[in-house]
Design a protein around this motif. Structure first.
Motif, mmCIF file in Angstrom:
data_model
loop_
_atom_site.group_PDB
_atom_site.id
_atom_site.type_symbol
_atom_site.label_atom_id
_atom_site.label_comp_id
_atom_site.label_asym_id
_atom_site.label_seq_id
_atom_site.Cartn_x
_atom_site.Cartn_y
_atom_site.Cartn_z
ATOM 1 N N ASP A 196 16.450 49.879 43.597
ATOM 2 C CA ASP A 196 16.287 48.563 44.216
ATOM 3 C C ASP A 196 17.148 47.518 43.508
ATOM 4 O OD1 ASP A 196 14.443 49.561 46.035
ATOM 5 O OD2 ASP A 196 12.725 49.083 44.751
ATOM 6 N N ARG A 197 17.183 47.565 42.157
ATOM 7 C CA ARG A 197 18.000 46.609 41.409
ATOM 8 C C ARG A 197 19.488 46.827 41.698
ATOM 9 N NH1 ARG A 197 14.144 47.670 37.512
ATOM 10 N NH2 ARG A 197 15.483 49.146 36.410
ATOM 11 N N ARG A 198 19.911 48.098 41.811
ATOM 12 C CA ARG A 198 21.312 48.387 42.104
ATOM 13 C C ARG A 198 21.700 47.820 43.460
ATOM 14 N NH1 ARG A 198 24.391 51.307 45.052
ATOM 15 N NH2 ARG A 198 22.743 52.474 46.022
ATOM 16 N N ARG A 199 20.841 47.904 44.432
ATOM 17 C CA ARG A 199 21.144 47.372 45.763
ATOM 18 C C ARG A 199 21.322 45.854 45.741
ATOM 19 N NH1 ARG A 199 16.766 50.841 48.103
ATOM 20 N NH2 ARG A 199 17.831 52.737 48.705
ATOM 21 N N LEU A 200 20.670 45.178 44.812
ATOM 22 C CA LEU A 200 20.765 43.726 44.750
ATOM 23 C C LEU A 200 22.148 43.259 44.324
ATOM 24 C CD1 LEU A 200 17.326 42.813 43.169
ATOM 25 C CD2 LEU A 200 18.042 42.506 45.538
ATOM 26 N N TRP A 201 22.835 43.994 43.452
ATOM 27 C CA TRP A 201 24.122 43.524 42.958
ATOM 28 C C TRP A 201 25.299 44.234 43.592
ATOM 29 C CZ3 TRP A 201 27.683 46.736 40.918
ATOM 30 C CH2 TRP A 201 27.247 47.942 40.416
ATOM 31 N N HIS A 202 25.118 45.400 44.187
ATOM 32 C CA HIS A 202 26.261 46.158 44.699
ATOM 33 C C HIS A 202 26.915 45.429 45.870
ATOM 34 C CE1 HIS A 202 28.642 49.336 46.575
ATOM 35 N NE2 HIS A 202 28.732 49.784 45.338
ATOM 36 N N PRO A 203 28.247 45.386 45.899
ATOM 37 C CA PRO A 203 28.981 44.605 46.912
ATOM 38 C C PRO A 203 29.091 45.328 48.250
ATOM 39 C CG PRO A 203 30.508 45.717 45.471
ATOM 40 C CD PRO A 203 29.144 46.012 44.934
ATOM 41 N N ARG A 204 28.015 45.501 48.940
ATOM 42 C CA ARG A 204 28.037 46.205 50.225
ATOM 43 C C ARG A 204 28.981 45.511 51.204
ATOM 44 N NH1 ARG A 204 23.024 45.977 48.341
ATOM 45 N NH2 ARG A 204 22.517 44.082 49.424
ATOM 46 N N GLY A 205 29.899 46.301 51.755
ATOM 47 C CA GLY A 205 30.774 45.780 52.799
ATOM 48 C C GLY A 205 31.960 44.969 52.317
ATOM 49 N N THR A 206 32.169 44.841 51.018
ATOM 50 C CA THR A 206 33.315 44.079 50.541
ATOM 51 C C THR A 206 34.507 45.000 50.331
ATOM 52 O OG1 THR A 206 32.659 44.292 48.233
ATOM 53 C CG2 THR A 206 31.893 42.341 49.408
ATOM 54 N N LEU A 207 35.689 44.411 50.331
ATOM 55 C CA LEU A 207 36.921 45.175 50.171
ATOM 56 C C LEU A 207 37.530 44.920 48.801
ATOM 57 C CD1 LEU A 207 38.514 44.558 53.671
ATOM 58 C CD2 LEU A 207 37.164 46.511 52.925
ATOM 59 N N CYS A 208 38.299 45.883 48.334
ATOM 60 C CA CYS A 208 38.991 45.768 47.050
ATOM 61 C C CYS A 208 39.934 44.566 47.095
ATOM 62 C CB CYS A 208 39.773 47.053 46.780
ATOM 63 S SG CYS A 208 40.785 47.001 45.297
ATOM 64 N N ALA A 209 39.937 43.774 46.037
ATOM 65 C CA ALA A 209 40.769 42.571 45.976
ATOM 66 C C ALA A 209 42.251 42.900 45.878
ATOM 67 C CB ALA A 209 40.349 41.705 44.790
ATOM 68 N N VAL A 210 42.614 44.141 45.537
ATOM 69 C CA VAL A 210 44.017 44.518 45.396
ATOM 70 C C VAL A 210 44.514 45.257 46.628
ATOM 71 C CG1 VAL A 210 45.658 45.906 44.057
ATOM 72 C CG2 VAL A 210 43.901 44.574 42.891
ATOM 73 N N CYS A 211 43.859 46.381 46.968
ATOM 74 C CA CYS A 211 44.406 47.248 48.016
ATOM 75 C C CYS A 211 43.608 47.228 49.312
ATOM 76 C CB CYS A 211 44.529 48.677 47.503
ATOM 77 S SG CYS A 211 42.934 49.481 47.194
ATOM 78 N N ARG A 212 42.514 46.510 49.374
ATOM 79 C CA ARG A 212 41.702 46.305 50.569
ATOM 80 C C ARG A 212 40.960 47.549 51.042
ATOM 81 N NH1 ARG A 212 40.641 41.643 49.860
ATOM 82 N NH2 ARG A 212 39.988 41.309 51.971
ATOM 83 N N GLN A 213 40.780 48.560 50.169
ATOM 84 C CA GLN A 213 39.903 49.685 50.477
ATOM 85 C C GLN A 213 38.469 49.235 50.244
ATOM 86 O OE1 GLN A 213 40.611 53.354 48.480
ATOM 87 N NE2 GLN A 213 42.821 53.292 48.806
ATOM 88 N N PRO A 214 37.485 49.980 50.770
ATOM 89 C CA PRO A 214 36.096 49.606 50.456
ATOM 90 C C PRO A 214 35.857 49.652 48.952
ATOM 91 C CG PRO A 214 36.159 51.163 52.273
ATOM 92 C CD PRO A 214 37.563 51.072 51.743
ATOM 93 N N SER A 215 35.173 48.642 48.441
ATOM 94 C CA SER A 215 34.932 48.573 47.000
ATOM 95 C C SER A 215 33.904 49.621 46.607
ATOM 96 C CB SER A 215 34.468 47.178 46.600
ATOM 97 O OG SER A 215 33.256 46.890 47.244
ATOM 98 N N ARG A 216 33.960 50.008 45.332
ATOM 99 C CA ARG A 216 33.080 51.067 44.854
ATOM 100 C C ARG A 216 32.329 50.651 43.580
ATOM 101 N NH1 ARG A 216 37.786 54.044 46.384
ATOM 102 N NH2 ARG A 216 37.361 55.137 48.311
ATOM 103 N N GLY A 217 32.038 49.391 43.425
ATOM 104 C CA GLY A 217 31.210 48.970 42.311
ATOM 105 C C GLY A 217 31.938 48.424 41.108
ATOM 106 N N PHE A 218 33.261 48.486 41.071
ATOM 107 C CA PHE A 218 34.011 47.876 39.977
ATOM 108 C C PHE A 218 34.184 46.409 40.337
ATOM 109 C CE2 PHE A 218 35.340 52.277 40.263
ATOM 110 C CZ PHE A 218 35.160 52.710 38.964
ATOM 111 N N GLY A 219 33.829 45.518 39.435
ATOM 112 C CA GLY A 219 33.895 44.118 39.817
ATOM 113 C C GLY A 219 34.125 43.180 38.661
ATOM 114 N N TRP A 220 34.254 41.926 39.012
ATOM 115 C CA TRP A 220 34.422 40.833 38.061
ATOM 116 C C TRP A 220 33.704 39.630 38.626
ATOM 117 C CZ3 TRP A 220 36.227 35.941 38.798
ATOM 118 C CH2 TRP A 220 36.435 35.177 37.647
#
Length: 136
Positions: free
Chosen positions: A11-35
């Motif tokens: 439940d906590r992981r779902r709160l912060w994970h970027p569901r539906g966002t794209l990578c800021a560099v290559c525009r692929q679906p993001s996989r949890g690496f963030g800033w």
């Protein structure tokens, strides 16, 4: 009286994970690496997400070099040049004499998809090429 169920790690992981966002560099679906901006403020903190550590490292290096990203970087210009080659191949199939207004919906869609995919792949390749080797 209501009973509350305990909050699980999932439940906590779902709160912060970027569901539906794209990578800021290559525009692929993001996989949890963030800033995110670590400076606390009343406004929401700006954040960006990435598909891989190489894209995250590439973005970090660019962010250190300049504060505001307004103009295209040399890498983005190189990615556009690589994309132009892919789009030119598609235009050879369509015909260069065809005006944009004369293209069918499927042809316009193909041009856009080829442009976006070509740029995304080129930026991903550039990020991987600039990534330092992992020492382990």
């Amino acid at each position: 009286m209501t009973t509350s169920t305990p909050i699980t790690a999932e439940d906590r992981r779902r709160l912060w994970h970027p569901r539906g966002t794209l990578c800021a560099v290559c525009r692929q679906p993001s996989r949890g690496f963030g800033w995110f901006d670590p400076v606390r403020s009343k406004r929401p903190r700006p954040s960006v997400w990435f598909c891989s550590m190489s894209c995250q490292g590439y973005w970090t290096r660019l962010a250190r070099e300049r504060v505001a990203m307004v103009d295209l970087t040399d890498d983005e210009r190189a990615a556009i040049a690589a994309t132009m080659k892919r789009v030119a191949l598609l235009m050879d199939e369509i015909g260069w004499a065809t005006s944009l207004g004369g293209l069918s919906e499927a042809q316009v869609r193909a041009l856009i998809e080829e442009s976006v995919e070509g740029f995304r792949e080129a930026m991903s390749d550039i990020a991987k090429a600039n990534a330092p080797e992992v020492p382990f």
